[in-house]
Design a protein around this motif. Structure first.
Motif, PDB file in Angstrom:
ATOM      1  N   LEU A 108      43.690  36.719  47.287  1.00 22.56           N
ATOM      2  CA  LEU A 108      43.010  35.631  46.583  1.00 22.56           C
ATOM      3  C   LEU A 108      41.898  36.159  45.681  1.00 22.56           C
ATOM      4  O   LEU A 108      41.654  35.618  44.597  1.00 22.56           O
ATOM      5  CB  LEU A 108      42.454  34.615  47.588  1.00 22.56           C
ATOM      6  N   ARG A 109      41.214  37.217  46.123  1.00 27.78           N
ATOM      7  CA  ARG A 109      40.217  37.821  45.246  1.00 27.78           C
ATOM      8  C   ARG A 109      40.871  38.299  43.957  1.00 27.78           C
ATOM      9  O   ARG A 109      40.342  38.112  42.857  1.00 27.78           O
ATOM     10  CB  ARG A 109      39.522  38.998  45.935  1.00 27.78           C
ATOM     11  N   ALA A 110      42.032  38.918  44.084  1.00 26.43           N
ATOM     12  CA  ALA A 110      42.746  39.397  42.905  1.00 26.43           C
ATOM     13  C   ALA A 110      43.196  38.234  42.023  1.00 26.43           C
ATOM     14  O   ALA A 110      43.158  38.323  40.788  1.00 26.43           O
ATOM     15  CB  ALA A 110      43.947  40.244  43.328  1.00 26.43           C
ATOM     16  N   ALA A 111      43.586  37.130  42.645  1.00 24.66           N
ATOM     17  CA  ALA A 111      44.010  35.959  41.870  1.00 24.66           C
ATOM     18  C   ALA A 111      42.853  35.373  41.068  1.00 24.66           C
ATOM     19  O   ALA A 111      43.053  34.855  39.963  1.00 24.66           O
ATOM     20  CB  ALA A 111      44.591  34.901  42.809  1.00 24.66           C
ATOM     21  N   ARG A 112      41.645  35.452  41.621  1.00 20.63           N
ATOM     22  CA  ARG A 112      40.471  34.910  40.929  1.00 20.63           C
ATOM     23  C   ARG A 112      39.902  35.854  39.878  1.00 20.63           C
ATOM     24  O   ARG A 112      39.079  35.447  39.051  1.00 20.63           O
ATOM     25  CB  ARG A 112      39.342  34.619  41.942  1.00 20.63           C
ATOM     26  N   ALA A 113      40.300  37.120  39.916  1.00 16.31           N
ATOM     27  CA  ALA A 113      39.573  38.157  39.190  1.00 16.31           C
ATOM     28  C   ALA A 113      39.527  37.941  37.680  1.00 16.31           C
ATOM     29  O   ALA A 113      38.450  37.997  37.072  1.00 16.31           O
ATOM     30  CB  ALA A 113      40.170  39.531  39.507  1.00 16.31           C
ATOM     31  N   GLY A 114      40.671  37.737  37.052  1.00 14.35           N
ATOM     32  CA  GLY A 114      40.696  37.603  35.603  1.00 14.35           C
ATOM     33  C   GLY A 114      40.273  36.214  35.173  1.00 14.35           C
ATOM     34  O   GLY A 114      40.978  35.234  35.423  1.00 14.35           O
ATOM     35  N   LEU A 115      39.106  36.098  34.530  1.00 14.57           N
ATOM     36  CA  LEU A 115      38.611  34.801  34.097  1.00 14.57           C
ATOM     37  C   LEU A 115      39.510  34.216  33.010  1.00 14.57           C
ATOM     38  O   LEU A 115      39.928  34.920  32.086  1.00 14.57           O
ATOM     39  CB  LEU A 115      37.185  34.924  33.568  1.00 14.57           C
ATOM     40  N   LEU A 116      39.764  32.924  33.116  1.00 14.26           N
ATOM     41  CA  LEU A 116      40.571  32.213  32.133  1.00 14.26           C
ATOM     42  C   LEU A 116      39.668  31.624  31.046  1.00 14.26           C
ATOM     43  O   LEU A 116      38.444  31.552  31.212  1.00 14.26           O
ATOM     44  CB  LEU A 116      41.373  31.132  32.845  1.00 14.26           C
ATOM     45  N   PRO A 117      40.224  31.213  29.910  1.00 15.92           N
ATOM     46  CA  PRO A 117      39.388  30.785  28.780  1.00 15.92           C
ATOM     47  C   PRO A 117      38.363  29.709  29.112  1.00 15.92           C
ATOM     48  O   PRO A 117      37.197  29.806  28.703  1.00 15.92           O
ATOM     49  CB  PRO A 117      40.422  30.291  27.766  1.00 15.92           C
ATOM     50  N   GLY A 118      38.763  28.662  29.836  1.00 17.06           N
ATOM     51  CA  GLY A 118      37.808  27.615  30.190  1.00 17.06           C
ATOM     52  C   GLY A 118      36.692  28.134  31.072  1.00 17.06           C
ATOM     53  O   GLY A 118      35.515  27.783  30.891  1.00 17.06           O
ATOM     54  N   GLU A 119      37.048  28.989  32.033  1.00 17.65           N
ATOM     55  CA  GLU A 119      36.046  29.576  32.916  1.00 17.65           C
ATOM     56  C   GLU A 119      35.067  30.447  32.140  1.00 17.65           C
ATOM     57  O   GLU A 119      33.850  30.384  32.360  1.00 17.65           O
ATOM     58  CB  GLU A 119      36.736  30.433  33.982  1.00 17.65           C
ATOM     59  N   LEU A 120      35.599  31.268  31.247  1.00 11.62           N
ATOM     60  CA  LEU A 120      34.741  32.175  30.496  1.00 11.62           C
ATOM     61  C   LEU A 120      33.755  31.398  29.625  1.00 11.62           C
ATOM     62  O   LEU A 120      32.593  31.777  29.503  1.00 11.62           O
ATOM     63  CB  LEU A 120      35.583  33.124  29.646  1.00 11.62           C
ATOM     64  N   GLY A 121      34.213  30.292  29.016  1.00 13.12           N
ATOM     65  CA  GLY A 121      33.312  29.469  28.230  1.00 13.12           C
ATOM     66  C   GLY A 121      32.183  28.902  29.061  1.00 13.12           C
ATOM     67  O   GLY A 121      31.007  28.911  28.652  1.00 13.12           O
TER      68      GLY A 121
END
Length: 375
Positions: free
Chosen positions: A138-151
């Motif tokens: 799950l940590r790996a699943a969360r790792a790469g921030l998606l566009p909405g999250e990054l904003g």
């Protein structure tokens, strides 16, 4: 996804379209689909058909930053069961109306189960897998921030940095640690940011690595530390302020701790293991004139995001750095510390906790925070 309905314990259907003046965080349909795809891939690799997410970190991530707490120190009031045929939101009945109206976008499509407050939110067996069974996955699943999250993270980082600047600008040598911490917490809360950590250390207390604020006046030099959460994401930053001329020894220690950080940041590249990055940072202390065991006296930070550290780095940790992953390293030594929240890009680092009003010094080609000096 399943129909947007809510059922109470007796099976009664209730509308989830209640209106609210509180706008939920903007949500990208693509982001939500990507998160669900990541969890379904996890299920496929594990040969399972369902999993229950039950921590603040996992549930808030999956629901794009929904506030899952009432007490900051309490357990989540909601859990998510992810199945191949849809998602089930399990929420305490006395919290359901608020959560559905104020935290979940109207386009969310969930099978909502209202659980009586006195019963287990997600009892063992509600899903084939429990979050605790697949922590690293799950940590790996969360790792790469998606566009909405990054904003959202960029805005949060900027505002946390602005709060630190405002508090430092208004401080006086007679300001007490608690007064300064209160200003930090109040200004964070005014912006909708949960003040998870507000530390302030005057010169007399700089030996303490986690200085909970006291009635001591800050005097001529102080350290400010903030961890602020909004939409589930946590931004971490440390700043220093002083009054009057600086001390050459303190300035030298600060510059050397920035050199330690520079080595850690340079090593934080996609594909590297956390253990490898940690080892480089630990060894950097001696290379820059600190005690070789300095890393043992305080944690060094790690990945950031929906947890303060997700996870905290330790020797030998096998987690791998992902592109688009957030980090908050915090090299520290007596009277010297640096900490910002950054995102790993392709060949560069993006520092999120930045306010252009704060003075900086260039280290290895990156602007890093200097002391805020009151003349």
């Amino acid at each position: 996804m399943m129909a947007d309905v809510a059922t109470d314990a007796a099976g009664t259907v209730a509308s989830t379209t209640a209106t609210s003046e509180i706008a939920p965080p903007e949500t990208s349909v693509a982001d939500r689909a990507a998160k669900r795809a990541r969890v379904l891939d996890l299920l496929e690799r594990r040969g399972a058909t369902s999993i229950v997410l039950r921590s603040h970190t996992a549930v808030s991530w999956y629901l794009d930053g929904a506030r899952t707490h009432v007490s900051l120190a309490g357990d989540p009031v909601a859990a998510i069961v992810v199945r191949r045929d849809g998602d089930e939101l399990r929420v305490f009945a006395n919290e359901a109306d608020r959560l559905l109206a104020e935290e979940l976008p109207s386009r969310e499509r969930l099978d909502v189960v209202r659980v009586p407050w006195h019963e287990a939110l997600a009892a063992p067996g509600v899903a084939e897998l429990d979050e605790a069974d697949v922590v690293a996955d799950l940590r790996a699943a969360r790792a790469g921030l998606l566009p909405g999250e990054l904003g959202r993270y960029r805005r949060l980082g900027r505002e946390v940095a602005e709060v630190l600047t405002d508090a430092a600008s208004a401080a006086l040598p007679t300001t007490t640690e608690r007064q300064l911490a209160a200003r930090l917490a109040g200004e964070l809360a005014e912006r909708g940011i949960d003040p998870l950590v507000t530390l302030v250390a005057s010169r007399s207390r700089l030996a303490h690595r986690h200085p909970l604020p006291t009635e001591a006046p800050i005097g001529d030099r102080a350290m400010l530390v903030v961890c602020g959460r909004r939409h589930g994401l946590i931004a971490n930053a440390t700043r220093w302020l002083r009054f009057g001329p600086g001390d050459a020894g303190e300035a030298d220690a600060m510059r050397r701790i920035l050199d330690v950080e520079a080595e850690v940041l340079a090593a934080t590249r996609p594909g590297a293991t956390f253990g490898d990055v940690f080892a480089i940072g630990a060894a950097a202390y001696a290379r820059h004139g600190f005690d070789a065991d300095e890393w043992r006296r305080h944690h060094q930070g790690g990945a950031a995001g929906y947890a303060g550290r997700d996870p905290r780095a330790v020797p030998g940790l096998a987690d791998v750095v992902h592109a688009g992953q957030a980090f908050a390293w915090n090299p520290t030594a007596p009277g010297a510390k640096v900490e910002d929240t950054v995102v790993v890009g392709s060949g560069r680092l993006d520092v999120l906790t930045v306010d252009p009003r704060w003075p900086t010094v260039s280290v290895a080609g990156l602007d890093r925070p200097d002391e805020f000096a009151h003349r």
